[in-house]
Design an enzyme around this catalytic site. Structure first.
Site, PDB file in Angstrom:
ATOM      1  N   GLU A 105      14.516   4.388  41.378  1.00 18.48           N
ATOM      2  CA  GLU A 105      14.585   5.669  42.094  1.00 18.48           C
ATOM      3  C   GLU A 105      14.170   5.488  43.562  1.00 18.48           C
ATOM      4  O   GLU A 105      14.550   6.276  44.432  1.00 18.48           O
ATOM      5  CB  GLU A 105      13.657   6.694  41.435  1.00 18.48           C
ATOM      6  N   SER A 148      18.608  14.933  38.719  1.00 18.17           N
ATOM      7  CA  SER A 148      17.956  15.306  39.975  1.00 18.17           C
ATOM      8  C   SER A 148      17.691  16.815  39.959  1.00 18.17           C
ATOM      9  O   SER A 148      17.037  17.299  39.039  1.00 18.17           O
ATOM     10  CB  SER A 148      18.813  14.858  41.163  1.00 18.17           C
TER      11      SER A 148
END
Length: 572
Positions: free
Chosen positions: A339, A225
């Site tokens: 995701e 991330s």
């Protein structure tokens, strides 16, 4: 193994005496080692050259950097196993938070100059507003490298793992013309304090890891991330001190740097939110006087962004950035198959983490649009768009099935979540791999797709999904004893696959072919590959093309967005 968690005394030839914990007979951990000091708020950190005490107590987590409270999924609960290490939660301290953890095979400490082991440096995520190396779930540090290093020893490919903290929110990423002048006055780099903290941690590793038995010339960095974005940014630093970067679910386009004038607007707003600058007082001095708790509470709830500093980060656009640097390290990029679960949490009601997907409900339309605008506006692939994205792109709207939900996204909020997270993570990784490959056609760029799923049933929204960050849960594997029996075989196979591949990468063995893209202008998923696939049970491995690797429906959606981006690039 007859005992666990004993104090371990070690003398580093330069730093001096440390007390760590022997987690088993052949593995030692040191926590909370200061790697840099912060001379003042909004100043660049300075690499530490000594320990603050001798011996230094490295048996407990060091302070975390001040931050807002980000809710983290409660993946599991249950007692620690017999080898588990109970750890207190770290306090938050602004000027003592730059510390790191080390997990080291005992053999490396016994003969530090005989066998120099590869080093993996882990950079945590959290949108540049939250997170730390010491985050706990159910009393366990999710980034505890005990299991990973144990596996490396079982594979006879010993590995040293380092995890680090860095400044967050306005303390780490605030920028303005006032701060630019302030940093230049001190003859130091401008802004991006958190990124420079990471750089100083890598400098510390380069200087001192050899004394712990590590090889400073064989360092791999990895993050997920915002940690993946960080690794990508570190890869373009001209004096980098590592050889490979693994950018997991995050690349430079995911959270593109903002120009200084945009940061100026937020800086002025922040000053007003914390009380306004008293007449005649310097803006920087005023913000230095505000408590860290008060300052970080003003942080945006989604993500902070770096600043285009004109030197390290010369622009927002990745191809333009790459054109200014001579080379790049080996780089591995990829994302998770689901995701979109991250996007659904952002767009869903407050209880979404604890309810079944069927019971989840969206937030109000205006909130969804605000969050979508924030994330899409931060996307470096989309900043080049001359028309509003996605509203002025019928092909994208149709591909994602949001024709009837442009102004009322709650009507198709899961599709909106898929679009936003595809752009932020999966498509951004492909776009970045293409940019690197076209800049350096013979460079070592590798692409993966993570399809292994979450076995932890305590968070029903994520259970059974390859959700954002599941790769880290596999890599560190701190709660295998809490995996339900029916998922255990799949989980163990996925963990073995991830840990083996990451260890091989650190040992300079790249387990699949480098990424190739067609030389023509069209970004055709049928001509991109190969792609490594991480899967339940570790049953899959390499697919020849990106189209073959992706799940049904993904190639069409991703191709549509890539076509829009390619059209914009060709007309600018």
């Amino acid at each position: 193994m007859t005992s666990y968690n004993k104090h371990f005394h070690f003398n580093h030839e330069v730093l001096g005496d440390l007390i760590g914990i022997a987690r088993r007979e052949d593995l030692v951990q040191f926590r909370g080692i200061p790697f840099a000091s912060i001379p003042a708020r909004f100043r660049q950190s300075i690499v530490a050259t000594s320990l603050p005490a001798s011996p230094f107590d490295a048996t407990k987590p060091g302070p975390a950097c001040p931050q807002i409270d980000l809710p983290y999924p409660a993946w599991w609960e249950g007692p620690l196993p017999d080898y588990g290490l109970p750890l207190a939660l770290p306090e938050q301290e602004e000027f003592k938070c730059l510390n790191l953890n080390l997990t080291i095979p005992r053999e490396a400490l016994d003969k530090p100059h005989t066998r120099k082991l590869p080093v993996l440096v882990f950079i945590h995520g959290g949108g540049f507003i939250g997170g730390s190396q010491s985050i706990q779930v159910g009393g366990r540090e999710i980034y505890d490298a005990y299991n990973l290093v144990s596996t490396s020893l079982n594979l006879q490919k010993g590995l040293i793992v380092v995890s680090i903290n860095y400044r967050l929110g306005p303390l780490g990423f605030l920028a303005s013309s006032h701060l630019e002048a302030f940093n230049k006055k001190h003859e130091e780099p401008v802004g991006n304090y958190g990124l420079h903290d990471q750089r100083q941690a890598l400098e510390w590793v380069s200087k001192y890891i050899e004394g712990f038995g590590g090889n400073p010339d064989n360092v791999t960095i990895q993050g997920t991330s915002a940690g993946g974005v960080s690794c990508h940014i570190q890869s373009i630093f001209p004096q980098r001190k590592f050889q490979r970067a693994i950018c997991a679910s995050g690349t430079i386009p995911s959270l593109a740097a903002q120009p200084l004038d945009e940061h100026n607007i937020y800086f002025d707003n922040l000053c007003q939110q914390v009380g306004g600058i008293p007449q005649g007082e310097d803006a920087v001095a005023f913000l230095q006087s505000v408590s860290p708790e008060r300052l970080v509470s003003t942080a945006p709830r989604l993500a902070y962004r770096p600043v285009v500093d004109g030197h390290w980060i010369p622009s927002q656009d990745l191809p333009s950035i790459l054109s200014t640097i001579r080379d790049a390290p080996d780089i591995i990029m990829g994302s998770c198959a689901n995701e979109n679960e991250f996007g659904e949490v952002l767009f869903g009601s407050d209880d979404i983490r604890s309810v079944s997907p069927a019971d989840a409900r969206p937030r109000p339309d205006n909130i969804i649009l605000e969050k979508a605008e924030h994330l899409l506006g931060a996307n470096g692939m989309l900043t080049m768009q001359k028309k509003p994205f996605p509203f002025s792109h019928p092909s994208v709207i149709q591909a994602y099935g949001i024709e009837d939900a442009l102004q009322q996204p709650g009507r198709a909020w899961r599709s909106w979540a898929r679009l936003v997270t595809d752009c932020a993570f999966g498509i951004a990784a492909v776009y970045s791999a293409v940019a690197h490959s076209r800049r350096w056609p013979t460079s070592n760029v590798f692409l993966y797709d993570f399809q292994a799923t979450n076995p932890f049933e305590k968070s029903p929204h994520f259970h059974g999904k390859a959700n954002h960050g599941i790769n880290d849960l596999c890599l560190f594997n701190v709660a295998e004893d809490l995996v339900p029996e029916r998922h255990l075989e799949d989980w163990r196979g996925a963990v073995a696959q991830v840990q083996s591949v990451w260890t091989d990468i650190c040992h300079q063995k790249l387990p699949w072919g480098r990424f190739n893209v067609s030389i023509d202008e069209e970004l055709d998923l049928k001509k991109m590959g190969p792609v490594f696939v991480f899967s339940n049970g570790g049953k899959k491995d390499v697919e020849e093309t990106l189209e073959d690797a992706l799940s049904a429906g993904f190639p069409e959606k991703w191709s549509t967005v890539l076509d829009v981006i390619q059209d914009s690039t060709s007309t600018t």
